[in-house]
Write a protein that holds these residues in place. Structure first.
Motif, mmCIF file in Angstrom:
data_model
loop_
_atom_site.group_PDB
_atom_site.id
_atom_site.type_symbol
_atom_site.label_atom_id
_atom_site.label_comp_id
_atom_site.label_asym_id
_atom_site.label_seq_id
_atom_site.Cartn_x
_atom_site.Cartn_y
_atom_site.Cartn_z
ATOM 1 N N CYS A 196 17.231 9.304 -10.174
ATOM 2 C CA CYS A 196 18.258 9.595 -11.241
ATOM 3 C C CYS A 196 18.422 10.994 -11.787
ATOM 4 O O CYS A 196 17.456 11.912 -11.784
ATOM 5 C CB CYS A 196 17.922 8.896 -12.729
ATOM 6 S SG CYS A 196 19.045 8.829 -13.995
ATOM 7 N N GLU A 237 21.566 7.787 -9.306
ATOM 8 C CA GLU A 237 22.506 7.354 -10.344
ATOM 9 C C GLU A 237 22.714 8.773 -11.282
ATOM 10 O O GLU A 237 21.366 9.243 -11.463
ATOM 11 C CB GLU A 237 21.751 6.268 -11.042
ATOM 12 C CG GLU A 237 22.686 5.686 -12.516
ATOM 13 C CD GLU A 237 21.766 4.719 -13.164
ATOM 14 O OE1 GLU A 237 22.454 4.305 -14.282
ATOM 15 O OE2 GLU A 237 20.629 4.079 -12.772
ATOM 16 N N PHE A 238 23.806 8.861 -11.780
ATOM 17 C CA PHE A 238 23.966 9.845 -12.844
ATOM 18 C C PHE A 238 24.242 9.243 -14.069
ATOM 19 O O PHE A 238 24.811 8.027 -14.423
ATOM 20 C CB PHE A 238 25.452 10.684 -12.603
ATOM 21 C CG PHE A 238 25.214 11.622 -11.357
ATOM 22 C CD1 PHE A 238 24.701 12.638 -11.259
ATOM 23 C CD2 PHE A 238 25.726 10.926 -9.833
ATOM 24 C CE1 PHE A 238 24.586 13.367 -10.149
ATOM 25 C CE2 PHE A 238 25.767 11.674 -8.529
ATOM 26 C CZ PHE A 238 25.392 12.917 -9.038
ATOM 27 N N ALA A 239 23.456 9.878 -15.101
ATOM 28 C CA ALA A 239 23.644 9.693 -16.451
ATOM 29 C C ALA A 239 23.988 10.621 -17.379
ATOM 30 O O ALA A 239 23.330 11.696 -17.461
ATOM 31 C CB ALA A 239 22.176 8.880 -16.813
ATOM 32 N N TYR A 240 24.754 10.374 -18.397
ATOM 33 C CA TYR A 240 25.105 11.435 -19.324
ATOM 34 C C TYR A 240 24.695 10.997 -20.663
ATOM 35 O O TYR A 240 25.104 10.025 -21.307
ATOM 36 C CB TYR A 240 26.626 11.834 -19.320
ATOM 37 C CG TYR A 240 27.340 12.474 -20.576
ATOM 38 C CD1 TYR A 240 26.269 13.875 -20.700
ATOM 39 C CD2 TYR A 240 28.333 12.266 -21.130
ATOM 40 C CE1 TYR A 240 26.900 14.761 -21.720
ATOM 41 C CE2 TYR A 240 28.739 13.150 -21.871
ATOM 42 C CZ TYR A 240 28.052 14.557 -22.385
ATOM 43 O OH TYR A 240 28.782 15.363 -23.171
ATOM 44 N N GLU A 241 23.637 11.900 -21.375
ATOM 45 C CA GLU A 241 23.292 11.535 -22.763
ATOM 46 C C GLU A 241 24.255 12.105 -23.723
ATOM 47 O O GLU A 241 24.227 13.280 -23.939
ATOM 48 C CB GLU A 241 21.823 11.846 -22.729
ATOM 49 C CG GLU A 241 20.948 11.117 -21.997
ATOM 50 C CD GLU A 241 19.454 11.558 -22.094
ATOM 51 O OE1 GLU A 241 18.969 12.399 -22.972
ATOM 52 O OE2 GLU A 241 18.470 10.966 -21.489
ATOM 53 N N ARG A 273 22.349 16.380 -19.805
ATOM 54 C CA ARG A 273 22.117 16.399 -21.285
ATOM 55 C C ARG A 273 22.856 17.932 -21.947
ATOM 56 O O ARG A 273 22.814 18.854 -21.236
ATOM 57 C CB ARG A 273 20.692 16.242 -21.600
ATOM 58 C CG ARG A 273 20.441 16.209 -23.115
ATOM 59 C CD ARG A 273 18.790 16.338 -23.264
ATOM 60 N NE ARG A 273 18.225 15.299 -22.738
ATOM 61 C CZ ARG A 273 16.921 15.151 -22.426
ATOM 62 N NH1 ARG A 273 16.143 16.123 -22.475
ATOM 63 N NH2 ARG A 273 16.284 14.019 -21.741
ATOM 64 N N ASN A 314 16.969 14.701 -4.364
ATOM 65 C CA ASN A 314 16.218 13.669 -5.241
ATOM 66 C C ASN A 314 15.728 12.424 -4.226
ATOM 67 O O ASN A 314 16.029 12.433 -2.978
ATOM 68 C CB ASN A 314 17.364 13.121 -6.218
ATOM 69 C CG ASN A 314 16.574 12.557 -7.397
ATOM 70 O OD1 ASN A 314 15.563 12.010 -7.286
ATOM 71 N ND2 ASN A 314 17.350 12.811 -8.472
ATOM 72 N N THR A 340 14.384 20.693 -13.824
ATOM 73 C CA THR A 340 15.209 20.775 -14.642
ATOM 74 C C THR A 340 15.988 22.322 -14.695
ATOM 75 O O THR A 340 15.356 22.920 -14.971
ATOM 76 C CB THR A 340 14.672 20.653 -16.081
ATOM 77 O OG1 THR A 340 14.109 19.301 -16.295
ATOM 78 C CG2 THR A 340 15.609 20.775 -17.308
ATOM 79 N N ASP A 373 16.354 16.067 -12.903
ATOM 80 C CA ASP A 373 16.367 15.136 -11.891
ATOM 81 C C ASP A 373 14.763 14.749 -11.747
ATOM 82 O O ASP A 373 13.742 15.486 -12.147
ATOM 83 C CB ASP A 373 16.599 15.763 -10.357
ATOM 84 C CG ASP A 373 15.927 17.015 -10.066
ATOM 85 O OD1 ASP A 373 14.712 16.516 -9.517
ATOM 86 O OD2 ASP A 373 16.397 17.756 -9.993
ATOM 87 N N ASP A 374 14.677 13.727 -11.098
ATOM 88 C CA ASP A 374 13.093 13.335 -10.840
ATOM 89 C C ASP A 374 12.842 13.513 -9.327
ATOM 90 O O ASP A 374 12.256 12.238 -8.827
ATOM 91 C CB ASP A 374 12.867 11.798 -11.518
ATOM 92 C CG ASP A 374 13.846 10.918 -10.980
ATOM 93 O OD1 ASP A 374 14.905 11.171 -9.988
ATOM 94 O OD2 ASP A 374 14.014 9.723 -11.549
ATOM 95 N N ILE A 423 20.111 13.241 -14.756
ATOM 96 C CA ILE A 423 20.435 12.981 -16.367
ATOM 97 C C ILE A 423 21.143 14.217 -16.882
ATOM 98 O O ILE A 423 20.533 15.440 -16.472
ATOM 99 C CB ILE A 423 19.249 12.731 -17.138
ATOM 100 C CG1 ILE A 423 18.504 11.469 -16.790
ATOM 101 C CG2 ILE A 423 19.705 12.761 -18.896
ATOM 102 C CD1 ILE A 423 17.207 11.179 -17.499
#
Length: 788
Positions: free
Chosen positions: A554, A514-518, A558, A549, A631, A572-573, A556
């Motif tokens: 996920c 999943e991609f997330a943009y903060e 930022r 990944n 990161t 990434d995790d 992220i």
């Protein structure tokens, strides 16, 4: 009181006074002689310490003049870690022997440690700031260094003090930065002329003190005897006085014998120092470089064995002969005038500087040498010493390196040509794949079903991924060889991020990530970058975050403002990067052991990414913890030119392109059937555009003269005459010279585009075509022609 008693009293008083006076004289003599003996002993020790210092100083200056000495690297002489900043600390001879550089401090320390038993003297180079911690000064040396540094007029410091419970005479003179010192000590902040430290000598005083004590004992004994003899003479009469004189003469003889013994010991010590000087002379004679000393008349005074090997002359053939026998013309004729000019004016451009000159061997051949000349003042005699090194092999090595470099560059150019050819061959079929898939997706007259649109999107994504790999390889090649131009301007990073997140979504679905943009509360500032390259950097890092990944992981995205730059984080995790492999991360084609895995990639994405960012005045970095994730961050400058920015991010469909309203004829000269069909389908929805094709340049010229098209689209690599020749003939004809021509080519390298721009093409489109951009360009040229 009787006269006799008075006389006796007077006699006793006079005797007492005389005895007291005699005692004072003898005691004063003893004190003066002991003091003189102490000063003479200390002066003798100091003279020997100075002699040893001068020998060490000469040894150090000789080493400094040559930038140190290369010796075989052994367990006893390992490469110094404190000279690791010197690029040529370690070298390998043509025969394979590994040599390591010894600077003067290393040489002096090793000589003192290995041959301490021969010298019995401690000496070293030290300073308040050291290259090697083991050279740190002791308390006395620290005190002496501070005195010398505080007072530049103070030339030396000496003192008798204890070392390990034993008396030593300590001697130190200051040391300043000179040419040659910066090689090893320049990185510590020193500049030429700076106070750098001191050369210290510690001479054991025990032999001198023992000898002094023996002499003092003899002096005390002899003076006691003299005092006793004098006393007896005063009280005992003439015979006792005579006997005391004999004893005095005997004592004087003993003193002379002791002085003779002292002189003998001094001569022995002088002989030992002479032998040391001979050993130093032998060292110079056996030096690897040629050493030649001349006088002010240009006559050779010293000619060592290395010089004999270099020039082919025996020593006896050169001593007393003019130095010009070793020089070619015109230097041989002018050399004496150089010396005379220096002696008269003191000016020189040679002394104290190393340079490359031509020399002449005994057989008459000339060869290059590296020559360093120094001026020596020995008493009233002036000498000039030259240290020379044969550069024949060095020049040959340089020549070989230049040839090897030329071959490497030739191979690199061949690689670039191959990549360009492969790019052209791959772009041609990709033109059909990506072009038709875009037509399927964006044709409003025949919309696709949801699944069909998904399939067409996958085809487009796959084609664009393949195109991205091709572009990565070409980018790396161009950056490393010919370079490429970038369109750096003010862009909105938020639009680029939103576009990339949309494009990268299929990659996340593929890898179950999943991609997330903060987003920040305040909008991101405009930045200064190439928009295409900025998206390329962002897509590559997002793609890597997904590919490497875990399932269900996920990524992220930022962003934050840091001063005059915006920094973007991709977190990434995933599994992270092993510590031992992190240094290899930006190496081209190095996938850190993933070459045999299932994850697709070329191994050059990060290499290209870093180079692109550097071209955009940006930076990239990362932090990775194994099993926890990584990161990656990159940053680009904030733009100060916001007035020129125009927001053109609104998406278009094919129906929004505003085609020309008047009937137009378009001729496409292309030998590839799929490419012709693609353009045909691209223009089919527009009924007022009449589409014609030709397979060759010759046929295209005839067709253009026949139908007079409003626009010609033309491939470059055509059978027969190529696109450039076809364009030249079209422009040379009165019938077709005003017809605009757009190049449509798979030759997408910058040099190809520049060549097309220098020709008379209106525009230069590269395959695979972007449907919107291609139609927009075609419509723009057609409308421009109508307006004209």
């Amino acid at each position: 009181m009787t006269i006799q008693k008075i006389q006796g009293f007077n006699f006793k008083s006079l005797g007492t006074l005389l005895l007291l006076a005699w005692t004072v004289v003898v005691g004063s003599s003893l004190v003066w002689n002991v003091h003189q003996n102490d000063e003479q002993t200390e002066a003798l020790a100091l003279r020997e310490a100075l002699t040893i210092f001068n020998k060490d100083q000469g040894f150090r200056l000789w080493g400094t003049r040559h930038g140190g000495v290369y010796v075989p690297a052994t367990e006893e002489t390992p490469p110094s870690p404190y000279m690791a900043h010197i690029p040529e600390r370690d070298i390998i001879t043509p025969s394979g022997v590994k040599l390591t550089l010894l600077n003067p401090a290393y040489m002096l320390r090793q000589m003192m440690e290995d041959f301490a038993s021969l010298y019995g003297v401690r000496g070293r180079i030290t300073g308040l700031i050291q290259l090697r911690p083991q050279n740190a000064p002791d308390d006395w040396e620290t005190h002496a260094l501070k005195l010398l540094k505080a007072d530049s007029k103070l030339k030396e410091v000496s003192e008798i003090s204890d070392i390990d419970g034993a008396p030593y005479i300590r001697f130190m003179r200051p040391m300043y930065m000179k040419p040659g010192c910066e090689k090893c000590h320049g990185h510590l902040g020193y500049k030429l002329g700076d106070f750098r430290g001191g050369v210290s000598v510690a001479l054991p005083m025990t032999p001198y003190i023992n000898q002094r004590d023996d002499q003092n004992f003899v002096l005390a004994e002899s003076h006691g005897v003299i005092w006793l003899i004098g006393s007896l003479a005063l009280w005992g009469g003439g015979r006792r006085i005579s006997a005391s004189f004999a004893q005095t003469r005997k004592a004087e003889a003993e003193v002379r014998a002791l002085n003779w013994e002292l002189e003998r010991r001094v001569e022995e010590r002088t002989y030992e120092l002479t032998e040391k000087s001979k050993r130093l002379s032998t060292t110079i004679s056996n030096a690897a470089d040629g050493i030649i000393v001349i006088d002010t008349d240009g006559k050779i005074d010293t000619f060592n064995e290395a010089a004999s090997r270099i020039f082919g002359y025996a020593e006896e053939e050169c001593i007393g002969k003019p130095i010009t026998m070793l020089m070619p013309e015109p230097h041989a004729t002018m050399h004496q005038s150089y010396i005379n000019n220096h002696m008269n004016t003191g000016h020189t451009h040679v002394i104290g500087h190393g340079r490359e000159v031509e020399a002449r061997r005994k057989d008459g051949t000339t060869f290059p040498v590296y020559l360093a000349v120094s001026k020596l003042q020995i008493g009233n005699k002036v000498l000039f010493s030259g240290i020379c090194r044969d550069l024949t092999q060095t020049k040959q090595v340089e020549k070989d390196l230049r040839e090897a470099k030329g071959l490497a560059e030739q191979a690199n150019r061949a690689k670039s040509e191959f990549l360009a050819s492969m790019s052209h061959e791959l772009r041609t079929p990709l033109n059909g794949i990506i072009g038709f898939s875009q037509l399927l997706q964006f044709d409003p007259s025949e919309p696709l079903t949801g699944k069909q649109n998904q399939y067409a999107s996958l085809i487009t994504t796959a084609g664009q991924h393949l195109l991205s790999l091709i572009n990565d390889i070409l980018d790396l090649s161009r950056i490393e060889t010919e370079g490429f131009s970038m369109s750096i301007e003010t862009i909105n990073p938020t639009h680029a991020i939103e576009s990339c997140l949309t494009l990268i979504a299929p990659v996340g679905e593929k890898h179950d990530v999943e991609f997330a943009y903060e987003k920040l509360e305040a909008p991101l500032p405009l930045v200064y970058a190439d928009e295409v390259r900025f998206k390329q950097v962002l897509m590559n890092l997002l793609s890597n975050g997904a590919k490497y990944n875990r399932k269900g992981g996920c990524v992220i995205l930022r962003a934050e403002t840091l001063g005059d730059k915006v920094r973007f984080y991709i977190i990434d995790d995933g599994y992270g990067i092993a510590l031992e492999k992190q240094e290899q991360l930006f190496e081209p084609f190095n996938r850190l052991g993933q070459e045999a895995g299932t994850i697709e990639g070329s191994g050059i994405g990060l290499t290209v990414t870093r180079k692109l960012l550097h071209r955009m005045n940006g930076e990239i970095g990362f932090k990775s913890v194994p099993d926890l994730g990584s990161t990656f961050w990159f940053e680009v400058p904030i733009s100060s030119d916001t007035e020129s920015y125009q927001d053109d991010s609104v998406d278009e469909t094919l129906s929004d392109l505003n085609p020309p309203s008047e009937p137009k004829k378009v001729l496409y000269i292309e030998d590839n059937n799929h490419n012709r069909q693609l353009v045909q389908e691209l223009l089919a929805p527009y009924e007022n555009i009449e589409y014609h094709t030709s397979l060759t340049g010759e046929d295209g010229i005839m067709k253009a003269e026949e139908i007079s098209p409003d626009l010609v689209l033309m491939d470059i690599d055509l059978p027969g005459i190529d696109g450039f020749e076809t364009l030249r003939r079209l422009k040379a004809s009165e019938t077709t010279q005003n017809i605009p021509v757009i190049a449509v080519s798979a030759n997408a390298l910058p040099r190809d585009i520049r060549k097309g721009s220098k020709a008379q093409f209106e525009k230069y489109l590269t395959k695979p075509l972007d449907v919107r951009r291609a139609l927009k360009t075609i419509f723009h040229v057609l409308k421009h022609k109508s307006d004209a």
